[in-house]
Scaffold this motif. Structure first.
Motif, mmCIF file in Angstrom:
data_model
loop_
_atom_site.group_PDB
_atom_site.id
_atom_site.type_symbol
_atom_site.label_atom_id
_atom_site.label_comp_id
_atom_site.label_asym_id
_atom_site.label_seq_id
_atom_site.Cartn_x
_atom_site.Cartn_y
_atom_site.Cartn_z
ATOM 1 N N GLY A 1 2.216 60.092 89.589
ATOM 2 C CA GLY A 1 2.948 61.114 90.321
ATOM 3 C C GLY A 1 2.849 60.913 91.820
ATOM 4 N N ARG A 2 1.689 60.505 92.287
ATOM 5 C CA ARG A 2 1.505 60.242 93.715
ATOM 6 C C ARG A 2 2.349 59.048 94.154
ATOM 7 N NH1 ARG A 2 -4.930 61.630 94.927
ATOM 8 N NH2 ARG A 2 -4.727 63.823 94.267
ATOM 9 N N GLN A 3 2.364 58.023 93.318
ATOM 10 C CA GLN A 3 3.170 56.855 93.667
ATOM 11 C C GLN A 3 4.646 57.216 93.725
ATOM 12 O OE1 GLN A 3 1.883 53.261 94.249
ATOM 13 N NE2 GLN A 3 3.653 53.967 95.423
ATOM 14 N N ASP B 1 -6.638 59.804 99.468
ATOM 15 C CA ASP B 1 -6.045 58.789 98.607
ATOM 16 C C ASP B 1 -4.741 58.348 99.282
ATOM 17 O OD1 ASP B 1 -5.849 57.214 96.322
ATOM 18 O OD2 ASP B 1 -4.977 58.805 95.089
ATOM 19 N N ILE B 2 -4.530 57.028 99.447
ATOM 20 C CA ILE B 2 -3.450 56.504 100.290
ATOM 21 C C ILE B 2 -2.476 55.666 99.461
ATOM 22 C CG2 ILE B 2 -2.921 55.100 102.319
ATOM 23 C CD1 ILE B 2 -5.901 55.508 103.155
ATOM 24 N N TYR B 3 -1.163 55.890 99.699
ATOM 25 C CA TYR B 3 -0.125 55.155 98.992
ATOM 26 C C TYR B 3 0.961 54.683 99.954
ATOM 27 C CZ TYR B 3 -2.037 57.003 94.639
ATOM 28 O OH TYR B 3 -2.875 57.299 93.595
ATOM 29 N N THR C 1 5.148 51.549 97.284
ATOM 30 C CA THR C 1 5.048 50.717 96.077
ATOM 31 C C THR C 1 3.634 50.505 95.550
ATOM 32 O OG1 THR C 1 5.046 48.740 97.491
ATOM 33 C CG2 THR C 1 7.162 49.422 96.541
ATOM 34 N N LEU C 2 2.593 50.861 96.314
ATOM 35 C CA LEU C 2 1.246 50.606 95.822
ATOM 36 C C LEU C 2 0.217 51.537 96.459
ATOM 37 C CD1 LEU C 2 -0.364 47.450 97.408
ATOM 38 C CD2 LEU C 2 1.783 48.359 98.235
ATOM 39 N N GLU D 1 3.195 55.036 104.727
ATOM 40 C CA GLU D 1 2.081 55.524 103.919
ATOM 41 C C GLU D 1 2.157 57.036 103.752
ATOM 42 O OE1 GLU D 1 0.304 51.588 105.152
ATOM 43 O OE2 GLU D 1 0.821 53.261 106.444
ATOM 44 N N THR D 2 1.646 57.491 102.626
ATOM 45 C CA THR D 2 1.483 58.915 102.322
ATOM 46 C C THR D 2 0.031 59.133 101.906
ATOM 47 O OG1 THR D 2 3.778 59.201 101.620
ATOM 48 C CG2 THR D 2 2.185 60.807 100.790
#
Length: 220
Positions: A35-37, A60-62, A65-66, A47-48
């Motif tokens: 869900g975060r991705q 937590d960092i996204y 795509t990853l 980044e989010t």
């Protein structure tokens, strides 16, 4: 749409530019990695950040795509927003300090994702670079003033996820600082500013040495 805030990280001294960052303060509202991705992809920022414990600084960092174990501009932005003395990332604990309107984080170069650091002969050459095709992650840089530690840089993630050029990248700046072994003032992208400095001896060497990365943060 999940509630989130947007910050600009690594602004110039006048508060301009900076790399936009989405921060989801209520990480529990998006509890699972898939869900975060999906949300990071939908938002489309480089980044989010999801805050899982604001008191502990657990984040937590996204990218679109990853998931990243560590990244510089998300840590600087989250530290500014949360006002905590440290952050906890999957890579390790990141210490935080404030000084003269700047937020500084200390992290190890070994935590940063791999980057190709490509030196050019002049800032004009860096400015003239076209966006390369997807492939390797390139940090293009040149000395503006080597004696004064001033660098011109641009960042090309090469992931093919819609982020063709990253406005300001703390992890790449950290890697460049570790390679050169000195404090830097980096002008990146349209004019964002990143400040770095190796932490004094006794905190490791090479990619295991602590490097401070600092900058100004504003709400978008």
């Amino acid at each position: 749409m999940t509630d989130h805030e947007v910050l600009r990280v690594f602004c110039d001294p006048g508060g301009r530019h900076g790399n936009e960052l989405a921060v989801v303060r209520d990480g529990a509202s998006v509890p699972d990695e898939s869900g975060r991705q999906a949300l990071a992809r939908e938002l489309g920022f480089s980044e989010t950040v999801f805050v899982d414990d604001p008191d502990r600084g657990l984040i937590d960092i996204y990218t679109p795509t990853l998931r990243l174990p560590f990244a510089g501009h998300p840590c600087v932005g989250a530290a500014w927003l949360l006002g905590v003395p440290r952050l906890v990332t999957p890579a390790g604990e990141v210490t935080v300090r404030d000084a003269d309107g700047l937020v500084w984080i200390a992290a190890r170069a070994a935590w940063a994702p791999p980057r190709t650091l490509r030196r050019y002969g002049s800032p004009a050459e860096v400015d003239a670079l076209p966006v390369p095709p997807p492939g390797e992650w390139v940090y293009a840089w040149a000395w503006q003033d080597e004696a004064d530690g001033r660098v011109r840089a641009r960042a090309f993630p090469g992931r093919g996820d819609g982020i063709d050029e990253d406005e300001a990248t703390g992890a790449a700046a950290l890697l460049l600082t570790a390679r050169l072994g000195r404090a830097l003032t980096i002008t990146q992208g349209r004019g964002s500013q990143i400040l770095t400095a190796p932490v004094p001896a006794g905190t490791g060497s090479g990619n295991h040495q602590l490097i401070e990365v600092g900058g100004r943060v504003r709400r978008a």
